[in-house]
Each structure stands twice: as C-alpha cells, then as structure tokens.
Scaffold this motif. Structure first.
Motif, PDB file in Angstrom:
ATOM      1  N   ARG A 209     123.064  13.762   5.848  1.00 20.48           N
ATOM      2  CA  ARG A 209     122.925  15.155   5.397  1.00 20.48           C
ATOM      3  C   ARG A 209     121.617  15.782   5.874  1.00 20.48           C
ATOM      4  O   ARG A 209     121.609  16.913   6.375  1.00 20.48           O
ATOM      5  CB  ARG A 209     123.032  15.224   3.874  1.00 20.48           C
ATOM      6  N   CYS A 210     120.504  15.090   5.709  1.00 18.56           N
ATOM      7  CA  CYS A 210     119.226  15.625   6.193  1.00 18.56           C
ATOM      8  C   CYS A 210     119.241  15.760   7.705  1.00 18.56           C
ATOM      9  O   CYS A 210     118.775  16.774   8.263  1.00 18.56           O
ATOM     10  CB  CYS A 210     118.077  14.712   5.770  1.00 18.56           C
ATOM     11  N   LEU A 211     119.752  14.756   8.385  1.00 24.79           N
ATOM     12  CA  LEU A 211     119.831  14.779   9.838  1.00 24.79           C
ATOM     13  C   LEU A 211     120.626  15.988  10.318  1.00 24.79           C
ATOM     14  O   LEU A 211     120.168  16.762  11.177  1.00 24.79           O
ATOM     15  CB  LEU A 211     120.463  13.483  10.336  1.00 24.79           C
ATOM     16  N   ASP A 212     121.811  16.186   9.768  1.00 23.69           N
ATOM     17  CA  ASP A 212     122.670  17.291  10.191  1.00 23.69           C
ATOM     18  C   ASP A 212     122.010  18.635   9.909  1.00 23.69           C
ATOM     19  O   ASP A 212     122.035  19.554  10.742  1.00 23.69           O
ATOM     20  CB  ASP A 212     124.020  17.212   9.475  1.00 23.69           C
ATOM     21  N   PHE A 213     121.397  18.766   8.740  1.00 20.63           N
ATOM     22  CA  PHE A 213     120.751  20.019   8.340  1.00 20.63           C
ATOM     23  C   PHE A 213     119.604  20.362   9.294  1.00 20.63           C
ATOM     24  O   PHE A 213     119.481  21.503   9.764  1.00 20.63           O
ATOM     25  CB  PHE A 213     120.236  19.892   6.905  1.00 20.63           C
ATOM     26  N   LEU A 214     118.771  19.377   9.595  1.00 18.69           N
ATOM     27  CA  LEU A 214     117.582  19.639  10.402  1.00 18.69           C
ATOM     28  C   LEU A 214     117.915  19.799  11.884  1.00 18.69           C
ATOM     29  O   LEU A 214     117.264  20.601  12.579  1.00 18.69           O
ATOM     30  CB  LEU A 214     116.561  18.528  10.192  1.00 18.69           C
ATOM     31  N   LEU A 215     118.908  19.083  12.383  1.00 21.87           N
ATOM     32  CA  LEU A 215     119.341  19.312  13.760  1.00 21.87           C
ATOM     33  C   LEU A 215     119.826  20.748  13.933  1.00 21.87           C
ATOM     34  O   LEU A 215     119.538  21.397  14.942  1.00 21.87           O
ATOM     35  CB  LEU A 215     120.447  18.327  14.150  1.00 21.87           C
ATOM     36  N   GLU A 216     120.529  21.248  12.942  1.00 16.95           N
ATOM     37  CA  GLU A 216     121.016  22.628  12.995  1.00 16.95           C
ATOM     38  C   GLU A 216     119.866  23.636  12.985  1.00 16.95           C
ATOM     39  O   GLU A 216     119.973  24.732  13.548  1.00 16.95           O
ATOM     40  CB  GLU A 216     121.956  22.890  11.815  1.00 16.95           C
ATOM     41  N   LYS A 217     118.742  23.240  12.361  1.00 18.20           N
ATOM     42  CA  LYS A 217     117.580  24.126  12.281  1.00 18.20           C
ATOM     43  C   LYS A 217     116.690  24.033  13.524  1.00 18.20           C
ATOM     44  O   LYS A 217     115.641  24.680  13.586  1.00 18.20           O
ATOM     45  CB  LYS A 217     116.750  23.790  11.044  1.00 18.20           C
ATOM     46  N   GLY A 218     117.078  23.221  14.490  1.00 20.80           N
ATOM     47  CA  GLY A 218     116.323  23.153  15.733  1.00 20.80           C
ATOM     48  C   GLY A 218     115.378  21.983  15.849  1.00 20.80           C
ATOM     49  O   GLY A 218     114.526  21.941  16.753  1.00 20.80           O
ATOM     50  N   TYR A 219     115.506  20.993  14.972  1.00 20.84           N
ATOM     51  CA  TYR A 219     114.661  19.809  15.022  1.00 20.84           C
ATOM     52  C   TYR A 219     115.278  18.736  15.909  1.00 20.84           C
ATOM     53  O   TYR A 219     116.497  18.716  16.126  1.00 20.84           O
ATOM     54  CB  TYR A 219     114.470  19.225  13.624  1.00 20.84           C
ATOM     55  N   ILE A 220     114.441  17.840  16.398  1.00 20.43           N
ATOM     56  CA  ILE A 220     114.908  16.589  16.987  1.00 20.43           C
ATOM     57  C   ILE A 220     114.511  15.464  16.040  1.00 20.43           C
ATOM     58  O   ILE A 220     113.545  15.594  15.282  1.00 20.43           O
ATOM     59  CB  ILE A 220     114.329  16.338  18.386  1.00 20.43           C
ATOM     60  N   SER A 221     115.246  14.366  16.078  1.00 21.64           N
ATOM     61  CA  SER A 221     114.998  13.243  15.178  1.00 21.64           C
ATOM     62  C   SER A 221     114.705  11.989  15.983  1.00 21.64           C
ATOM     63  O   SER A 221     115.408  11.688  16.959  1.00 21.64           O
ATOM     64  CB  SER A 221     116.217  13.004  14.278  1.00 21.64           C
ATOM     65  N   ILE A 222     113.650  11.248  15.568  1.00 17.53           N
ATOM     66  CA  ILE A 222     113.225  10.037  16.274  1.00 17.53           C
ATOM     67  C   ILE A 222     113.119   8.896  15.271  1.00 17.53           C
ATOM     68  O   ILE A 222     112.445   9.022  14.243  1.00 17.53           O
ATOM     69  CB  ILE A 222     111.856  10.250  16.946  1.00 17.53           C
TER      70      ILE A 222
END
Length: 386
Positions: A209-222
């Motif tokens: 849920r956090c991953l999907d939300f933040l990717l939509e907001k323009g973040y990358i995840s590492i």
C-alpha cells in the motif's frame, strides 16, 4: 526484528534471574540495570545499520527530520547527531511503556535538538487508538502485529496537522510503527505533495500500500539491503521478511547520491576455505581483505541451527566493528545475511562471527561471501562527524 527483540528479552531475563528479589519483581529489576539503554555515541551505535547508513547520507546539518516510531531512541540519537546543533529532530512514540525509555536515552545521549511526542501518528488527529502489547518493544495499534492483548489507549496525530501547527517541514521522515505505516502516510499526504520529503519506511514485502501510494506520487523506492529498485512485491529477494525501503522523489534525485539504477561491480567471491575457526567457536577471515574507498554489498552464505547462544557478526576494521548484527545464530543465518558497508578510505576488513558470554553453536557453518561494489558511491562522503 520481532524475533530479535523476543530473544534479547529472554536472554537478559535468564541472565538476571538469580539476582531478582521477589519483592522487587522482574520489571523493576530490569529497569534498574537499564535493559533498554543504548551505547554511548562515542562507543558506536549499530542499531539497524543499513538504515543508519542512509540516515548518514541524507540527514544534513540544520535539517528538520522526523523519527516516527522512535522506540527506545536508537535511531533518534543518530539523527540528532547528523542534523547537528542547528537541526531539529521530532520523535514520535505511541506506546506508554516505551516512551519513558526513549526519553531517558535521548537525555543520556545529550540530544538537545530532539523533541519527543507521545502520540500515535495516524491518518487523523484528535482520535484514540488502542495499543496492543508486543512481546518486547514492539507494541502496535493492530492486534495482528502483537500478542493481541490491549494494554493502553492513546491519542492520535496526523503529520499534516503537526507540520501546519509547528511550521516544521521535514526533509526526511523515518517510519517504523509495526504495520501502521500506511495510516501515517495518509495523514501526511499534503506534506508529501508540497515538501516531497525523503522517506525510510519499514515494510512487509506483501503489503504494497505505501509502495503503490508513493510510486503514484512520483517517488522511487530502493531496498536498503540490496540497492535494487522496488516497484512491486516480486522485486524483493525470495523469502525475505521485513525490509526497509528508501523513497526519494524524482524531483529531488539530483540532491542525493541515490539515483538508480545503480552500477554494481563484483569485487571478489570468498569460499569456505577463506574462513577459519577459533577455539571458542568464533569464525573470521584467515587473511584480512583490502577494499578501496566506497560502498559494498556483502552477501554472506552461512547456516546455523542454534537458538541458545549469543552471536555477533559483521565487519571489522582491525578490532573495531563498523557493521554488526547481534542475535542467536539461527536467526542471523536465516534473516541477516545481506550486509552493507561504506568505507571512507582504503581499509583492511575482516568478516567475523563472534560468540559472547561463553556460548557456542557447533552447527554454525560459513560457506562463503560475495562482495560487490556499488560504483555510484565511489566518491560519496558520509557525514563528517557521528
């Protein structure tokens, strides 16, 4: 992490058992020996080393940073030293039975730039949530993340409301709140939109849920243990448990050394024959390994069945640890095999497995290690002071 905390409590309780006076009781006795104290900053703090490394990279002097789920203050004190005397650390701890330990450690560590708030960070303010007791310092607002026993009820705060009221806008937010991270993220949606803070979130790989939300907001995840970008649950290594993800907004990539995809260069592969045992069962390299300045992933292959022992493992320069995990051997072998280090200069390192308190595990077997350099960090510097 939950298994590690349970082991620490059981181990220390057993060691103290002969000294416990019945009238004092276990809880008071544990308090007297300061079970939840942290090492003085000048002796080294090894709490969650992959997260610490990111904090050293991203917390700059004068920053405002938030530690959400401060626990007993292990990372709050790191953040305090990183932002320095002109910075501000806002720490949040919801559990009534943990917050006093956090406050004590903040004071004992001389962190004059920290303000601790006793509230549950949530998607809305002025509400109440239950606190369910964990087996150790891992209380949660969700029963499924704990023992299921409700111990307290606490007030909530949304970070958007906190930022609006205090005018303290975070450059970085570290968050570890036992499964409630998405509730907290929803409560700081305005801050995410306007300030685009860096985020470090503890993550269950199956909960995106956090991953999907933040990717939509323009973040990358590492993933901070592998430095691989994460876009879905399948991007994690197979069979892993809790992970720590770093989120950087794409608009801020030029400000930080985290700009994937990263370059990886294999340095060496160590075999079982490169390690040697000691009389007490500890294991280390036969010959120290010379590594140039830079950042390295160390994937260690080792197995162990023991659960009644006290083992530290990690990386040393000379006799000084620079990376360390501490638990029983079976837990370390099953969950803590991907290590990350940063060297500020060419160094001779040792990979070590040291048993403490006269414990031993004859099933410990080190099969080898693969060392890979993350070439993007070749000339990166971590904080000057710590």
């Amino acid at each position: 992490m939950k298994q590690l905390k349970e082991w620490l409590k059981a181990k220390l309780s057993k060691a103290l058992a002969p000294e416990i006076d019945q009238q004092l009781g276990l809880n008071q006795k544990l308090e007297e020996v300061r079970l939840y104290g942290i090492s003085p900053w000048y002796q080294g703090n090894f709490w969650e080393p992959p997260v610490q490394l990111a904090l050293r990279d991203l917390c700059r002097p004068g920053d405002v940073v938030f530690d959400v789920g401060a626990n007993f203050g292990g990372l709050t004190t790191v953040m305090s030293r990183m932002v320095g005397p002109k910075g501000v650390v806002c720490s949040f701890e919801a559990s009534p039975r943990i917050v006093d330990k956090c406050q004590r450690n903040i004071v004992l560590s001389g962190c004059s730039n920290v303000q601790l708030f006793h509230a549950a960070v949530y998607y809305k303010s002025y509400s109440k949530v239950p606190i369910y007791l964990g087996s150790h310092l891992n209380d949660s607002i969700y029963a499924e993340q704990s023992t299921g026993t409700q111990g307290y009820e606490v007030s909530t705060i949304a970070l958007d409301d906190f930022v609006e009221y205090t005018k303290l806008v975070p450059n970085l937010v570290k968050m570890d709140i036992e499964g409630a991270e998405f509730d907290a993220i929803k409560g700081m949606a305005k801050t995410i939109e306007s300030a685009k803070p860096h985020l470090i979130l503890e993550t269950q790989p199956e909960d995106t849920r956090c991953l999907d939300f933040l990717l939509e907001k323009g973040y990358i995840s590492i993933d901070l243990n592998t430095y691989q970008t994460i876009e879905n649950a399948q991007d994690y290594p197979p069979g892993v448990g809790i992970r720590n993800n770093l989120y950087i907004h794409q608009d801020r990539l030029s400000q930080v050394p985290y700009n994937p995809p990263f370059g990886f260069q294999e340095v060496t592969t160590l075999e079982a024959s490169d390690f040697q045992g000691k009389d007490n069962g500890s294991i280390g390299l036969k010959t120290p390994l010379i590594l140039d300045k830079g950042r390295y992933l160390i994937d260690v292959a080792f197995t162990a069945k023991g659960m009644d022992n006290d083992l530290t493992c990690g990386v040393k320069i000379g006799k000084q640890p620079i990376f360390r995990y501490h638990a029983y051997s079976n837990l370390l072998a099953s969950s803590y095999r991907d290590w990350v280090i940063h060297l500020s200069e060419t160094s001779k390192i040792d990979l070590y497995f040291d048993f403490l308190n006269e414990t031993f595990d004859d099933t410990l077997l080190v099969q080898g290690a693969k060392i890979t350099e993350i070439t993007d960090f070749k000339n990166a510097n971590t904080n000057l002071y710590f």
